[in-house]
Design an enzyme around this catalytic site. Sequence first.
Site, mmCIF file in Angstrom:
data_model
loop_
_atom_site.group_PDB
_atom_site.id
_atom_site.type_symbol
_atom_site.label_atom_id
_atom_site.label_comp_id
_atom_site.label_asym_id
_atom_site.label_seq_id
_atom_site.Cartn_x
_atom_site.Cartn_y
_atom_site.Cartn_z
ATOM 1 N N ARG A 113 -5.454 31.879 39.095
ATOM 2 C CA ARG A 113 -5.578 33.332 39.029
ATOM 3 C C ARG A 113 -6.626 33.796 40.020
ATOM 4 N NH1 ARG A 113 -10.116 35.136 36.125
ATOM 5 N NH2 ARG A 113 -11.115 33.564 34.853
ATOM 6 N N HIS A 120 -6.839 8.097 57.231
ATOM 7 C CA HIS A 120 -6.146 7.177 58.127
ATOM 8 C C HIS A 120 -4.686 7.598 58.232
ATOM 9 C CE1 HIS A 120 -9.618 4.516 58.005
ATOM 10 N NE2 HIS A 120 -9.681 4.795 56.713
ATOM 11 N N ALA A 123 -12.273 21.582 37.248
ATOM 12 C CA ALA A 123 -12.608 20.168 37.059
ATOM 13 C C ALA A 123 -11.380 19.289 37.257
ATOM 14 C CB ALA A 123 -13.198 19.957 35.670
#
Length: 185
Positions: A181, A114, A158
């Site tokens: 990397r 939005h 993660a």
Amino acid sequence: MRNDERTRIIYSRTPESAAMLANVKRAMAITAAINRLTFSDADEVRALFSELIGKKVDESFLLIPPFFTAGGDEIRVGRNVFVNQNCTFYDLGGLDIGDDVMIGPNVSIVTAGHPVEPLGRRAVTIGRPVVIERNVWIAAGATVIGGVTVGENSVVAAGSVVTRDVAANTLVGGNPARVIRSIGD
């Protein structure tokens, strides 16, 4: 958010917003059926996911419920795609997932948003596509935001939040995700 030819803008109280709402209701019914299934019901999950996206998925596609989406009809998946538990794909802007992609648990791919300005926030939904290229691994708990391409062979660490394109053969991580990397072949 860049405004380009790939951006989809839907204003509230229009025929297009009514169609979007109808599609959300359709997707919720199908995902509710998917989410009653288990790992052992892979064929039925594939059949329902195919119905959700409007195209038959390859036999190599594996999704472990639960799974959530706000549409489904803008998702395209390649061969040998794995989607782990508790993923959310908001696909209004379009979501292309290439071959050999692995998506970890609790990953969110969100192509809709939005305006930042308060006056327009409830009046407009903006969709921008996400492209996940071949052989990408998106690790547990990552979030990918609309308008992003994740390049071939890349890894999203993660918990990362991907807000801009990821080059091929790159490991990114953090919030916002930054290059950690390069990844060798």
